[in-house]
Design a protein around this motif. Structure first.
Motif, PDB file in Angstrom:
ATOM      1  N   PRO A  95       0.836  -1.058   0.144  1.00 33.88           N
ATOM      2  CA  PRO A  95       0.175   0.068   0.173  1.00 33.88           C
ATOM      3  C   PRO A  95       0.825   1.242  -0.011  1.00 33.88           C
ATOM      4  O   PRO A  95       2.171   1.303   0.510  1.00 33.88           O
TER       5      PRO A  95
ATOM      6  N   LEU B 218      -2.356   0.824  -4.416  1.00 33.06           N
ATOM      7  CA  LEU B 218      -1.455  -0.260  -4.327  1.00 33.06           C
ATOM      8  C   LEU B 218      -0.309  -0.133  -5.313  1.00 33.06           C
ATOM      9  O   LEU B 218      -0.502   0.028  -6.517  1.00 33.06           O
TER      10      LEU B 218
ATOM     11  N   GLU C  98     -11.610  -6.556  -1.272  1.00 32.89           N
ATOM     12  CA  GLU C  98     -12.393  -5.772  -0.650  1.00 32.89           C
ATOM     13  C   GLU C  98     -13.085  -6.223   0.270  1.00 32.89           C
ATOM     14  O   GLU C  98     -13.261  -7.360   0.415  1.00 32.89           O
TER      15      GLU C  98
ATOM     16  N   THR D 277      -8.595  -4.520   1.585  1.00 27.54           N
ATOM     17  CA  THR D 277      -8.269  -3.077   1.010  1.00 27.54           C
ATOM     18  C   THR D 277      -8.949  -2.142   1.824  1.00 27.54           C
ATOM     19  O   THR D 277      -8.529  -1.197   2.402  1.00 27.54           O
TER      20      THR D 277
END
Lengths: 534, 337
Positions: free
Chosen positions: B10, B15, B139, B304
């Motif tokens: 990150p 990313l 996610e 994420t």
């Protein structure tokens, strides 16, 4: 169960009464017997279960799910039944979904110890909406904004009959109401209404217009005060004692003291009030007794209920409803005298010879109970007791409403035809805060009394002068130099501990929009406090 | 084996892959970007070079103009390109038209950046393909057990039933302009609804683009007229923000619906004054998230954005090494995602 769950789900999100009516009516049309009958019972509050407790449901989920995951979920959703409905793990190959009628029948005959297992099996078989419906049903309180009245109106629409016909037979019918549906679908005759203690649909009055007086002869009418309590039908028929609201809901549980004093055989139409030593108390006192499931002895002693009788429907077993009011009144006077109940008195007639004389009486009620009245009632001497609201025989002639000038503080978007418009208005008046500064304090909320054109103008005002947004609500600029003044009409004012201002209005509506009036000149809280009824 | 953080890590722009010197779905302008799908929080204008599927590039061009990036490279699903020794392959993610997972391989290690994805069938895009990997980057928009979505067909049936029950009202369906709107149209067509569906102007370019890529939407019409009664009984699709605003006033007694995973929770639906919540999402629900992790069995799961607490807890309970990246810049709540 699925159709019923869908219905509850739709009802919970449908704010408009007409929308709810359509949903209930169509459900009742489509669902089979006995399913719809039990659904109707649930909607009208005639189904209750005490077997399932929230603790039981919690225990079941804790056995199925990690405690931390459940806590995170509950924290996110905020409602226990909804959380459990959503997180309950699907069980592939579970039994088929139970029907509502199966649930009702099974709980009726189940032993207490078996309820937990039953419940878990049903939850396994249902989807999230079904689980939500089941849990709401079992833990009491569907809270989908449907009154028993609305459900009966939907029934009436289904059968194409007047709702008073439903009222008439309702109390002789029991879930799942198969006879009722058979009649409404014209498969059989109207079920018998011959049930002792049943409700008789009430006769209602129309509001009178000034123009009406020129057409009416004062000699044709009797006048009496319009009492500010709740309309009640008191029944003692072959040992069955009942108290009904004007829509036929039984309210005896809230007024056990009154039931004890129904020392007569017959059916009285009257006003339920709180009275002390024969003197009428304010509506605020009566409110202490309303909407309570049970009434404790202290409350009963502090706010004693009584009935002020104004009509007689049944004398012994003789039905008087087709007699003219003049004769019913004579019978009523004798009936009340004979009953000698310390909690039942007679609503006195007010003699008059001209409308002017009556207008003067209304404008200036004598000391005592009359001061607490809502106005006058006019009843044709020759009127039969006719269910519904026929035009002509009975009129209500209310006092003029109170008016105040308040400032618009918050606005909320409406629904349906009003969606996209800010149409619910919270308004406030000035008060001095602890620093001695003038600040607005909210005193009420109104969402009618204005035209569509006026609503559009207020909507623009709200959008142009928004200070903050809270979901569907906006706060609007309102200070001494700037703000929108609304003239608000209302029927009465009571003390309220739930409102910051300490007062609560009855029946507030927007009377006029004062675009011309500076916000700083709106009314102050002390002006309102002088209007308090107690 | 290298450490996975040396291949994908990150950074404030999103990313980043240091050996390949490219970003995946960067939230600010960068030199080289791989874009998983066309939603505006993932696909932004102003990068030097962009590699993505043809559909995603077309979406970006339609939204930002042909000059949205210095250079573009079109990738077919399954095609592998190389960036300074790092291999990148795009694999279907099942989120919207053109959506992809970015499979990054370097020195024997595989990292899958799944972007946004879902597992159930979507008539507007190919289904998600699981790829065995060392790190699965996921996610967690709906990463709480309360979000388990019903079958789409049930929700569409509820919409059509309501249209039949309230023929005098206009059903106003809030749906994101890219992906959700076209999926709703396709689902309605599959359910046999042949009437014209009325569209807010903001949908037009994406509808045309979907049709160009072979997604047939059937008869569509513009939701503009001065005669209110034209829309009684009709279905109108509009961006969620238009539903409760002035725009909605043109319709006969509108019945506000909203197609979104958030509608699973009543308080959310009530907050938006929705009368017909339709639980239809382009994101994986709780079951899809957890079954995907069980199925792929990655060495590690990286989360994420979204509701990561519950998903982290699930990973712990299932002996899966996991960490939250808490990336910023991706809509986890309102707007298009």
């Amino acid at each position: 169960m699925r159709a019923f769950a869908n219905l509850l789900d739709r009802l919970a999100f449908t704010p408009q009464r007409n929308g709810k009516l359509t949903l209930v009516r169509e459900y009742l049309r489509e669902a089979p017997d006995p399913e719809r009958g039990f659904a109707l019972a649930a909607l009208t509050g005639n189904l209750s279960f005490d077997a399932a407790k929230p603790a039981m449901i919690r225990k079941a989920i804790e056995a199925r799910m990690d405690g931390e995951l459940f806590a995170l979920s509950y924290d996110y959703v905020g409602d226990l039944a909804e959380t459990i409905a959503l997180v309950w793990p699907a069980k592939p190959g579970a039994n088929r979904e139970p029907e509502l009628s199966e649930v009702v029948e099974a709980l009726r005959s189940a032993k207490r110890a078996d309820v937990q297992a039953l419940l878990e099996r049903w939850l396994d078989a249902l989807d999230a909406d079904g689980r939500w419906a089941l849990l709401k049903l079992l833990t009491g309180g569907l809270r989908v904004g449907v009154s028993a009245r609305l459900a009966k109106l939907a029934l009436a629409e289904l059968g194409g009959v007047d709702v008073s016909e439903i009222d008439e037979v309702w109390h002789g019918q029991h879930p799942p109401y198969e006879d009722l549906f058979a009649w409404l679908e014209k498969r059989s005759k109207k079920p018998t209404a011959d049930t002792p203690g049943r409700f008789r649909p009430v006769m209602l009055a129309q509001a009178i217009d000034d123009a009406d007086f020129t057409k009416l002869d004062p000699a044709d009418y009797a006048a009496e005060w319009k009492w500010d309590g709740i309309r009640v039908q008191a029944v003692n028929e072959r040992g069955e004692r009942r108290l009904y609201s004007r829509t036929g809901d039984e309210i005896g549980k809230s007024f056990p003291d009154m039931l004890d004093f129904l020392s007569f055989e017959g059916v009285i139409d009257g006003e339920l009030l709180v009275m002390r030593d024969g003197a009428l108390q304010s509506f605020g006192d009566l409110q202490q007794r309303l909407n309570r499931k049970t009434a404790d002895a202290k409350l009963l002693a502090k706010f004693p209920a009584a009935i002020r009788a104004y009509d007689l429907l049944l004398d012994g077993d003789e039905d008087l409803r087709l007699l003219p009011f003049r004769q019913r009144r004579v019978r009523l006077e004798a009936f009340v005298a004979r009953a000698r109940s310390p909690r039942i008195d007679l609503s006195p007639l007010q003699p008059f010879s001209s409308w002017e004389e009556l207008a003067a009486l209304r404008a200036n009620p004598p000391e005592g109970d009359a001061r607490l009245s809502e106005g006058l009632m006019l009843k044709r001497w020759d009127s039969i007791y006719e269910a519904g609201r026929p035009k002509g025989p009975w009129f209500k002639w209310k006092h003029d409403p109170h008016l105040i000038d308040a400032v618009l503080m918050y606005a909320q978007r409406g629904h349906g035809k009003r969606s996209g418009f800010y149409s619910d208005y919270t308004f406030g008046v000035w008060r001095e805060d602890s620093n001695g500064d003038r600040a607005l304090t909210p005193v009420g909320k109104a969402y009618f009394g204005f035209t569509d054109e006026e609503m559009k103008k207020i909507d623009k005002f709200v959008r142009d002068n928004t200070v903050e947004r809270f979901g569907p609500v906006r706060s609007v600029r309102a200070d001494k130099d700037f703000g929108l003044v609304l003239e608000v009409a209302f029927e009465g004012l009571q003390r309220s501990t739930r409102h910051k201002s300490g007062v609560a209005m009855r029946f507030p509506r927007i009377n006029r929009i004062r675009w011309d009036k500076p916000a700083g000149e709106a009314d102050e809280l002390p002006t309102l406090e002088k209007m308090l009824e107690d | 084996m290298p450490k996975p953080e040396s291949i994908v890590c990150p950074s404030p722009a999103g990313l980043y892959c240091p050996p390949g010197d490219f970003y995946i779905d960067p939230v600010r302008p960068v030199g080289r970007a791989v874009i998983t799908h066309g939603h505006s929080d993932h696909a932004r204008a102003g990068h030097g070079a962009v590699a993505a599927t043809a559909e995603t590039l077309a979406i970006m061009a339609a939204r930002y103009g042909e000059e949205f990036a210095g250079a573009t490279e079109t990738l077919r699903y399954g095609q592998t390109i190389e960036r300074d020794g790092v291999e990148v392959t795009l694999v279907p993610a099942g989120h919207i038209l053109g959506s992809a997972q970015a499979v990054v391989r370097h020195k024997g290690m595989t990292i899958v950046v799944s972007g946004d994805y879902k597992r159930r069938r979507d008539p507007t895009c190919p289904a998600f393909e699981p790829v065995a990997c060392d790190v699965f980057v996921t996610e967690a928009t709906f990463g709480i057990p309360v979000f388990c979505f019903p079958p789409d067909t049930d929700e569409i049936a509820r919409l059509l039933k309501s249209v039949a029950q309230f023929p005098e009202r206009t059903h106003l369906v809030g749906a994101y302009a890219l992906g959700k709107a076209q999926r709703i149209v396709r689902l309605l067509r599959e359910a046999g609804y042949e009437q014209p569906i009325y569209m807010h102007g903001a949908m037009d370019s994406m509808n045309a683009l979907y049709e160009r890529f072979g997604i047939e939407l059937g008869p569509l019409a513009a939701a503009t007229t001065d005669k209110k009664k034209d829309f009684a009984g009709a279905i109108v699709i509009a961006p969620p923000s238009s539903i409760d605003d002035r725009w909605s006033r043109r319709f006969a007694d509108p019945l506000p619906a909203f197609a979104s995973g958030w509608m699973r929770v009543r308080a959310r639906a009530r907050q938006r004054q929705v009368e017909l919540p339709l639980v239809i999402s382009d994101h994986a629900d709780w079951n899809e998230l957890t079954t995907t992790l069980s199925e792929i069995k990655p060495g590690e799961a990286w989360i994420t954005h979204g509701n990561e607490d519950a998903l982290l807890r699930w990973c712990t309970l299932n002996d899966l090494k996991a960490r939250a990246l808490s990336l910023v810049g991706y809509d986890a709540d309102e707007g298009e995602s």
